[in-house]
Design a protein around this motif. Structure first.
Motif, PDB file in Angstrom:
ATOM      1  N   GLY A  49       0.807  -1.221   0.000  1.00  0.00           N
ATOM      2  CA  GLY A  49       0.000   0.000   0.000  1.00  0.00           C
ATOM      3  C   GLY A  49       0.836   1.265   0.000  1.00  0.00           C
ATOM      4  N   VAL A  50       0.112   2.389   0.048  1.00  0.00           N
ATOM      5  CA  VAL A  50       0.761   3.699   0.017  1.00  0.00           C
ATOM      6  C   VAL A  50       0.700   4.295   1.416  1.00  0.00           C
ATOM      7  N   HIS A  51       1.836   4.749   1.926  1.00  0.00           N
ATOM      8  CA  HIS A  51       1.860   5.397   3.239  1.00  0.00           C
ATOM      9  C   HIS A  51       2.018   6.900   3.075  1.00  0.00           C
ATOM     10  N   PHE A  52       1.218   7.638   3.845  1.00  0.00           N
ATOM     11  CA  PHE A  52       1.306   9.097   3.822  1.00  0.00           C
ATOM     12  C   PHE A  52       2.244   9.579   4.921  1.00  0.00           C
ATOM     13  N   ARG A  53       3.009  10.619   4.623  1.00  0.00           N
ATOM     14  CA  ARG A  53       3.712  11.366   5.664  1.00  0.00           C
ATOM     15  C   ARG A  53       3.297  12.824   5.487  1.00  0.00           C
ATOM     16  N   GLY A  54       2.562  13.375   6.451  1.00  0.00           N
ATOM     17  CA  GLY A  54       2.152  14.783   6.340  1.00  0.00           C
ATOM     18  C   GLY A  54       3.390  15.652   6.494  1.00  0.00           C
ATOM     19  N   ILE A  55       3.647  16.534   5.513  1.00  0.00           N
ATOM     20  CA  ILE A  55       4.875  17.340   5.620  1.00  0.00           C
ATOM     21  C   ILE A  55       4.585  18.757   6.114  1.00  0.00           C
ATOM     22  N   ILE A  56       5.310  19.148   7.171  1.00  0.00           N
ATOM     23  CA  ILE A  56       5.238  20.517   7.694  1.00  0.00           C
ATOM     24  C   ILE A  56       6.531  21.221   7.293  1.00  0.00           C
ATOM     25  N   GLU A  57       6.398  22.261   6.462  1.00  0.00           N
ATOM     26  CA  GLU A  57       7.575  23.036   6.047  1.00  0.00           C
ATOM     27  C   GLU A  57       7.622  24.236   6.978  1.00  0.00           C
ATOM     28  N   LEU A  58       8.312  24.053   8.110  1.00  0.00           N
ATOM     29  CA  LEU A  58       8.088  24.995   9.212  1.00  0.00           C
ATOM     30  C   LEU A  58       8.826  26.319   9.141  1.00  0.00           C
ATOM     31  N   SER A  59       9.824  26.427   8.282  1.00  0.00           N
ATOM     32  CA  SER A  59      10.507  27.716   8.127  1.00  0.00           C
ATOM     33  C   SER A  59      11.314  27.738   6.831  1.00  0.00           C
ATOM     34  N   HIS A  96      -2.254  13.673  12.765  1.00  0.00           N
ATOM     35  CA  HIS A  96      -2.548  12.517  13.611  1.00  0.00           C
ATOM     36  C   HIS A  96      -4.019  12.120  13.471  1.00  0.00           C
ATOM     37  N   LYS A  97      -4.900  13.120  13.550  1.00  0.00           N
ATOM     38  CA  LYS A  97      -6.333  12.837  13.462  1.00  0.00           C
ATOM     39  C   LYS A  97      -6.718  12.330  12.078  1.00  0.00           C
ATOM     40  N   ALA A  98      -5.994  12.786  11.058  1.00  0.00           N
ATOM     41  CA  ALA A  98      -6.281  12.328   9.685  1.00  0.00           C
ATOM     42  C   ALA A  98      -5.807  10.887   9.480  1.00  0.00           C
ATOM     43  N   GLY A  99      -5.105  10.357  10.463  1.00  0.00           N
ATOM     44  CA  GLY A  99      -4.674   8.957  10.396  1.00  0.00           C
ATOM     45  C   GLY A  99      -3.461   8.713   9.508  1.00  0.00           C
ATOM     46  N   TYR A 100      -2.687   9.791   9.239  1.00  0.00           N
ATOM     47  CA  TYR A 100      -1.555   9.634   8.321  1.00  0.00           C
ATOM     48  C   TYR A 100      -0.441   8.739   8.883  1.00  0.00           C
ATOM     49  N   GLY A 101      -0.353   8.628  10.178  1.00  0.00           N
ATOM     50  CA  GLY A 101       0.669   7.736  10.752  1.00  0.00           C
ATOM     51  C   GLY A 101       2.032   8.382  10.942  1.00  0.00           C
ATOM     52  N   SER A 133       2.288   7.908  18.846  1.00  0.00           N
ATOM     53  CA  SER A 133       1.934   7.110  17.677  1.00  0.00           C
ATOM     54  C   SER A 133       2.254   7.759  16.334  1.00  0.00           C
ATOM     55  N   LEU A 134       2.617   9.055  16.315  1.00  0.00           N
ATOM     56  CA  LEU A 134       3.029   9.645  15.030  1.00  0.00           C
ATOM     57  C   LEU A 134       4.504   9.354  14.811  1.00  0.00           C
ATOM     58  N   GLY A 135       4.831   8.726  13.710  1.00  0.00           N
ATOM     59  CA  GLY A 135       6.236   8.543  13.355  1.00  0.00           C
ATOM     60  C   GLY A 135       6.771   9.860  12.814  1.00  0.00           C
ATOM     61  N   ILE A 136       8.036  10.179  13.091  1.00  0.00           N
ATOM     62  CA  ILE A 136       8.555  11.479  12.639  1.00  0.00           C
ATOM     63  C   ILE A 136       9.836  11.337  11.822  1.00  0.00           C
ATOM     64  N   THR A 137       9.786  11.902  10.621  1.00  0.00           N
ATOM     65  CA  THR A 137      10.964  12.024   9.754  1.00  0.00           C
ATOM     66  C   THR A 137      11.434  13.465   9.813  1.00  0.00           C
ATOM     67  N   ILE A 298       5.449   5.885  -1.155  1.00  0.00           N
ATOM     68  CA  ILE A 298       5.254   6.905  -0.115  1.00  0.00           C
ATOM     69  C   ILE A 298       4.809   8.209  -0.768  1.00  0.00           C
ATOM     70  N   ILE A 299       3.860   8.904  -0.104  1.00  0.00           N
ATOM     71  CA  ILE A 299       3.480  10.249  -0.568  1.00  0.00           C
ATOM     72  C   ILE A 299       3.471  11.187   0.634  1.00  0.00           C
ATOM     73  N   MET A 300       3.925  12.417   0.391  1.00  0.00           N
ATOM     74  CA  MET A 300       4.021  13.380   1.494  1.00  0.00           C
ATOM     75  C   MET A 300       3.056  14.548   1.284  1.00  0.00           C
ATOM     76  N   PRO A 301       1.795  14.374   1.700  1.00  0.00           N
ATOM     77  CA  PRO A 301       0.843  15.480   1.517  1.00  0.00           C
ATOM     78  C   PRO A 301       1.251  16.666   2.386  1.00  0.00           C
ATOM     79  N   ASN A 302       1.083  17.853   1.821  1.00  0.00           N
ATOM     80  CA  ASN A 302       1.478  19.055   2.564  1.00  0.00           C
ATOM     81  C   ASN A 302       0.441  19.374   3.641  1.00  0.00           C
ATOM     82  N   VAL A 303       0.886  19.526   4.877  1.00  0.00           N
ATOM     83  CA  VAL A 303      -0.041  19.895   5.965  1.00  0.00           C
ATOM     84  C   VAL A 303       0.349  21.248   6.579  1.00  0.00           C
TER      85      VAL A 303
END
Ligand code: SAH
Length: 382
Positions: A49-59, A96-101, A133-137, A298-303
Motif C-alpha cells: 500500500g501507500v503510506h502518507f507522511r504529512g509534511i510541515i515546512e516549518l521555516s 494525527h487525526k487524519a490517520g496519516y501515521g 503514535s506519530l512517526g517522525i521524519t 510513499i506520498i508526502m501530503p502538505n499539511v
C-alpha cells in the motif's frame, strides 16, 4: 528503440552499464514493462500500500546558499517565516487525526542553538500529543552527530538528507565554493550510526547531468545501504543563479526520466521506501500517482498552513499552493484510488530495508522501534 530484456529486469546485481541501459528504456511497451516490473518488485519486497507522511515546512530561513534553491540565503525576494510552536503542533495534531501515521518536518538549514532546542522541544511535544503514535521524519540538513542524536532521542526516527548528486564534481558545480560533498556523505553515516532510518536522493535533470551519473546515483544508494529514497525532477527557480531551463531537455522527457529513476531504483534496491515527490506534480498534475505506478510507495501530503505555502517555494510552479490540508488529502486519495493503489492509515510504514539490515526482519511494521530508542517507553507513559 532500445529493447529491454526480461533477464536484465530480473537480475539481482546490476552494473552501472546495466542500470544505464534500463534508464535509457524507450518506447511505450518497453517503458510499460519497466514500470510493471518495478511494481512487481515493490509488491513482493516493500510495504504493501501507500503510506502518507504529512509534511510541515516549518521555516524558510536558511543559512545555506545552494545555487538551485529558491529559499537560498542570498535570495532577497523571499519573505522569511518561521511557524510558531502552536501552529506546528496544530498541524501535527491534524495529521494525527487524519490517520496519516507519520510526519515529515522540513525547513531551511539552521545550526544555531536556538533552532536546535526548538526542534527538540517540538519533537517531544508532538510525541506527547499523539501518545507516541506519530512517526517522525526530519529533513533539516547537515547537523553535527550530537544534534542528530538529540533529535533522535527526542522522538524522530527517520531522516532525509539528499545527496543531490553522487558525482562530487557536479555537486561542486551546483553549490557555492567550500560546500563539502564529503561532509554530506559523512552526515549520512552519522545518521545511520545514531540509529535513524536513513533517506537520501538526488535531483533529476540538473544542467549537465548525464544518465551515467544518475546510474551511479542508484549504485551510491545501494553502496550506502540507504533505507528511503526521495528524489524528483530539478525545476529551475526564477531568482537563483540556476534559473535557466536546462537545454536539450523538455519537461516531458525530464518527467519520464524521473519516473524511470523511480522504477530502476526500485528494481535495484527492492525493499526500500521510495517517495513520489511533489516536484513530480509540478511537471504533471497526476505526477505523484504516476510515481506510484513506476514503483514508489510513499506520498508526502502538505499539511503546512496555506498562509506559509508561497514562502516555501524551492522551485517555480510548486503545486498545492492554495490547497488546504483537507483539500490536498481529498485530491490525493481520489488520485491514488484511480491509480489502483490503497492508502494505509495509522501505520508508520517503515522501510523494510532498515529492519533487514539490522537483523530484525521478523518485525512486521511495528508502530514503534523500541529496540533502538526510548520511544516505546514514552508511549506507555502517555
Ligand atoms: N534544508 C534541508 C531541506 C532542503 S529542501 C536539507 O538541506 O536537506 C529539500 C530538497 O529540495 C533539497 O534537498 C533539494 O533536493 C530539493 N530542491 C531544492 N531546490 C530544488 C529545485 N530547484 N528543484 C527541485 N528540487 C529542489
Amino acid at each position: 528503440m532500445t529493447s529491454i530484456s526480461d533477464s536484465l529486469l530480473q537480475k539481482t546485481d546490476f552494473t552501472v552499464e546495466e542500470i544505464c541501459s534500463l534508464l535509457k528504456t524507450t518506447g511505450e511497451d518497453n517503458t510499460a514493462s519497466l514500470f510493471n516490473r518495478a511494481c512487481m518488485v515493490k509488491n513482493t519486497n516493500a510495504r504493501q500500500g501507500v503510506h502518507f507522511r504529512g509534511i510541515i515546512e516549518l521555516s524558510n530561513i536558511c543559512e545555506r546558499d545552494c545555487l538551485y534553491c529558491g529559499i537560498r540565503r542570498s535570495n532577497l525576494d523571499v519573505t522569511r517565516f518561521q511557524m510558531t510552536k502552536q501552529q506546528i503542533l496544530d498541524a501535527a495534531l491534524w495529521t494525527h487525526k487524519a490517520g496519516y501515521g507519520s510526519l515529515v518536518i522540513q525547513a531551511g538549514e539552521r545550526r544555531d542553538a536556538g533552532f536546535i532546542d526548538f526542534i527538540e522541544e517540538i519533537l517531544r511535544e508532538i510525541k506527547q500529543l499523539s501518545c507516541g503514535s506519530l512517526g517522525i521524519t526530519l529533513s533539516l540538513g547537515e547537523q553535527s552527530k550530537d544534534v542528530y542524536a538529540r533529535w533522535f532521542e527526542a522522538g524522530a526516527h527517520r531522516y532525509l538528507l539528499r545527496i543531490e548528486t553522487s558525482d562530487p564534481l557536479l555537486y561542486r558545480q551546483i553549490h557555492p565554493l567550500g560546500y563539502s560533498f564529503e561532509e554530506r556523505v559523512a552526515c549520512l553515516g552519522y545518521l545511520r550510526e545514531t540509529g535513524y532510518q536513513v533517506g537520501t536522493g538526488v535531483m533529476i535533470g540538473l544542467p549537465g547531468q548525464t544518465v551515467a551519473q544518475l546510474a551511479s546515483d542508484i549504485l551510491f544508494f545501494k553502496k550506502n545501504d540507504i533505507d528511503m529514497i526521495g528524489m524528483g525532477p530539478y525545476i529551475p527557480h526564477h531568482s537563483t543563479p540556476m534559473s535557466q531551463k536546462p537545454a536539450n531537455c523538455t519537461e516531458n522527457s525530464q518527467f519520464e526520466l524521473a519516473l524511470k529513476m523511480i522504477a530502476v531504483t526500485r528494481i535495484v534496491l527492492k525493499d526500500v521506501n521510495i517517495a513520489a515527490t511533489t516536484a513530480l506534480q509540478a511537471l504533471k498534475s497526476d505526477g505523484r500517482e504516476l510515481g506510484l505506478k513506476a514503483g514508489a510507495n510513499i506520498i508526502m501530503p502538505n499539511v503546512t498552513g496555506t498562509e506559509y505555502r508561497t514562502g516555501y517555494q524551492l522551485y517555480d510552479n510548486k503545486p498545492c499552493m492554495d490547497e488546504n490540508s483537507e483539500v490536498c488529502r481529498e485530491n490525493l486519495v481520489a488520485g491514488i484510488k484511480n491509480a489502483g493503489e490503497t492508502v494505509i492509515y495509522g501505520k508508520w510504514g517503515d522501510s523494510k530495508h532498515f529492519f533487514k539490515r539490522r537483523g530484525m526482519e521478523s518485525l512486521n511494521d511495528p508502530i514503534s522501534i523500541n529496540e533502538v530508542s526510548g520511544q516505546e517507553r514514552r508511549r506507555e507513559q502517555c
